[in-house]
Write a protein that holds these residues in place. Structure first.
Motif, mmCIF file in Angstrom:
data_model
loop_
_atom_site.group_PDB
_atom_site.id
_atom_site.type_symbol
_atom_site.label_atom_id
_atom_site.label_comp_id
_atom_site.label_asym_id
_atom_site.label_seq_id
_atom_site.Cartn_x
_atom_site.Cartn_y
_atom_site.Cartn_z
ATOM 1 N N ARG A 1 43.039 24.386 41.317
ATOM 2 C CA ARG A 1 42.531 23.357 42.230
ATOM 3 C C ARG A 1 43.505 22.183 42.327
ATOM 4 O O ARG A 1 43.767 21.663 43.418
ATOM 5 C CB ARG A 1 41.151 22.883 41.782
ATOM 6 C CG ARG A 1 40.070 23.961 41.864
ATOM 7 C CD ARG A 1 38.689 23.379 41.596
ATOM 8 N NE ARG A 1 37.701 24.449 41.500
ATOM 9 C CZ ARG A 1 37.238 24.936 40.349
ATOM 10 N NH1 ARG A 1 37.674 24.440 39.204
ATOM 11 N NH2 ARG A 1 36.350 25.910 40.338
ATOM 12 N N ARG B 1 46.660 23.160 44.260
ATOM 13 C CA ARG B 1 46.409 23.213 45.699
ATOM 14 C C ARG B 1 46.373 21.816 46.308
ATOM 15 O O ARG B 1 46.946 21.574 47.383
ATOM 16 C CB ARG B 1 45.102 23.966 45.977
ATOM 17 C CG ARG B 1 44.642 23.910 47.433
ATOM 18 C CD ARG B 1 45.748 24.357 48.398
ATOM 19 N NE ARG B 1 45.886 25.800 48.434
ATOM 20 C CZ ARG B 1 46.983 26.431 48.824
ATOM 21 N NH1 ARG B 1 48.060 25.723 49.163
ATOM 22 N NH2 ARG B 1 47.047 27.738 48.848
ATOM 23 N N ARG B 2 45.757 20.872 45.610
ATOM 24 C CA ARG B 2 45.736 19.502 46.117
ATOM 25 C C ARG B 2 47.146 18.930 46.227
ATOM 26 O O ARG B 2 47.475 18.234 47.189
ATOM 27 C CB ARG B 2 44.884 18.608 45.206
ATOM 28 C CG ARG B 2 43.395 18.859 45.290
ATOM 29 C CD ARG B 2 42.605 17.728 44.651
ATOM 30 N NE ARG B 2 42.943 17.522 43.236
ATOM 31 C CZ ARG B 2 42.333 18.139 42.229
ATOM 32 N NH1 ARG B 2 41.354 19.010 42.470
ATOM 33 N NH2 ARG B 2 42.685 17.895 40.977
ATOM 34 N N PRO C 1 49.481 21.369 49.418
ATOM 35 C CA PRO C 1 48.504 21.889 50.389
ATOM 36 C C PRO C 1 49.053 22.956 51.321
ATOM 37 O O PRO C 1 48.276 23.749 51.878
ATOM 38 C CB PRO C 1 48.088 20.630 51.171
ATOM 39 C CG PRO C 1 49.220 19.669 50.990
ATOM 40 C CD PRO C 1 49.749 19.932 49.618
ATOM 41 N N ASP D 1 38.688 29.134 47.500
ATOM 42 C CA ASP D 1 39.309 28.754 48.773
ATOM 43 C C ASP D 1 40.780 28.406 48.609
ATOM 44 O O ASP D 1 41.571 28.535 49.549
ATOM 45 C CB ASP D 1 38.564 27.563 49.375
ATOM 46 C CG ASP D 1 37.157 27.918 49.813
ATOM 47 O OD1 ASP D 1 36.898 29.115 50.062
ATOM 48 O OD2 ASP D 1 36.316 26.997 49.910
ATOM 49 N N GLU D 2 41.155 27.958 47.406
ATOM 50 C CA GLU D 2 42.531 27.518 47.167
ATOM 51 C C GLU D 2 43.523 28.664 47.058
ATOM 52 O O GLU D 2 44.736 28.467 47.172
ATOM 53 C CB GLU D 2 42.601 26.691 45.876
ATOM 54 C CG GLU D 2 41.812 25.390 45.896
ATOM 55 C CD GLU D 2 40.338 25.571 45.516
ATOM 56 O OE1 GLU D 2 39.651 24.546 45.383
ATOM 57 O OE2 GLU D 2 39.903 26.734 45.343
#
Length: 419
Positions: free
Chosen positions: A56, A59-60, A63, A85-86
């Protein structure tokens, strides 16, 4: 993140770390760009939780990158990561070491990659030998000679992430090591999931000791050979012979002991008892007096009483262990141990701290014994190298990188020797 950059995040064991290094080469050679690769661990539920947390965050921070998840947790529970989702792609442990996998993720093939590439690891019958360099230096190389495990310890999910034991043929290993020596490496480390099972699936069922002796005979210019981790109960006669007669085999063994109480060892479904571990350490040290030991020990295994835990504490001194890897037990769903009566979490934490404390006292005692001794030290950086026993030595003045220097130990600073 640079548009074309590759970011790798490694979780878990040393073999995972070695394989991450191999994946860096595979991805770069295949032209993969703008990707984040997370190599997961499945040894505990906490390891899986940390992997998800890391995914997570990555991914942040990135992006627009392709995010690829692989490793043991991806192998044992691919759906867990595919549903995030990532995550763009999930790779199994076999797929992550296949050059074709990485070629399929090159920029011109983006969008055509299967999102989940995880085969049945138990159906894999062969393993490739991987050359993994010295983590950015030319001092030490890692050669994977074995993968998987045929044992079913009650706390361990790893066989389901790595598959059954399979070996790289000796001739392939020797050829790889010769090439490494020719390119300037002074030390080679043999790696695997269950090294002492090497050879059981090969014609004639050779033993790890046979491989070690063959390497040392056929690669006479190899200065140092090191074994990453072994199961002491499975050590064969030729490996003991190598310990006794081959100075190029390093006097440092990391042992998969796990506990010091016979009842807990039986509940773990280990193949040795307490006295077996002590006897092995005594026998090997008689053959090689400068032998040092590391060991994996679990604190707070289900049903562990105070008295049982005391046997683990005593084992550290009875075997004269130096380098401890302490694992606070946490239940792993899908393993028999997860269904056993659990130890209180606070007690587990306390016991792990006690083990680490006694482990630190063992390290201190080892370091103090080295003062005034002369060692052959393999330089990993201009200021730091390791003795044959894998003890770190810090230098005030630059030394020749990747070379073996012979120096006298002058003191101790920050848990390292100085010279």
């Amino acid at each position: 993140m640079d548009r074309k950059a590759l970011i790798f995040s490694n979780h878990g064991c040393r073999l995972n770390a070695y394989e991450t290094e191999a994946m860096k080469e595979l991805a770069a050679t295949s032209g993969v760009e703008s990707a984040v690769i997370v190599n997961t661990c499945a040894v505990t539920s906490e390891a899986v939780r940390k992997a998800r947390q890391d995914i997570r965050k990555l991914r942040r921070d990135n992006p627009h990158a392709k995010l690829i998840v692989t490793g043991c947790a991806a192998q044992t529970e691919p759906a867990t990561f595919a549903q995030m989702d990532e995550v763009d792609v999930v790779l199994g442990n076999t797929e992550k070491m296949d050059p074709a996998t990485w070629r399929g993720m090159a920029p011109d093939l983006i969008g055509q990659t299967e999102p989940v590439q995880v085969d049945d690891i138990m159906s894999v019958t062969e393993t490739a030998g991987h050359l993994i360099d010295g983590f950015g230096t030319r001092s030490r190389a890692y050669v994977q000679v074995q993968n998987g495990c045929d044992h079913r310890c009650t706390f361990c999910i790893i066989p389901y992430g790595r598959g059954n034991s399979r070996s790289v043929p000796a001739g392939v290993v020797v050829d790889q090591i010769k090439r490494l020596v020719d390119t300037g490496y002074n030390e080679v480390v043999l790696t695997g999931v269950d090294l002492t099972s090497w050879g059981a699936d090969l014609p004639g069922a050779p033993k790890l000791g046979d491989l070690v002796m063959r390497i040392l005979k056929l690669a006479p210019d190899l200065n140092r050979l090191r074994i990453s981790s072994i199961d002491s109960i499975e050590v064969d006669e030729n490996l003991m012979l190598a310990i006794a007669t081959e100075p190029r085999l390093m006097p440092h063994l990391h042992l998969s002991l796990q506990h010091g109480d016979d009842m807990i060892l039986k509940r773990m479904k280990r193949r040795h008892l307490r006295d077996d571990a002590i006897q092995f350490c005594e026998d090997a040290r008689k053959l090689r007096p400068d032998m040092t030991y590391g060991a994996d020990i679990i604190a707070g295994f289900p049903t562990e009483t105070d008295a049982m835990f005391d046997n683990s504490l005593a084992l550290v001194r009875d075997c004269d262990l130096t380098w401890l890897h302490v694992f606070p037990y946490s239940p792993r769903p899908g393993t028999p141990a997860a269904r056993m009566p659990q130890v209180n979490g606070k007690s587990i934490k306390t016991r792990a701290a006690q083990l680490r404390q006694i482990g630190q006292s063992q390290v201190t005692a080892h370091l103090e014994k080295q003062i005034g001794q002369t060692h052959n030290i393999l330089m990993e950086s201009p200021h730091m190298g390791r003795t044959e026993q894998f003890t770190e030595v810090r230098f005030a003045k630059d030394q020749p990188l990747s070379q073996i220097v012979r120096k006298t130990i002058t003191g101790i600073a920050d848990h390292q020797l100085t010279a």
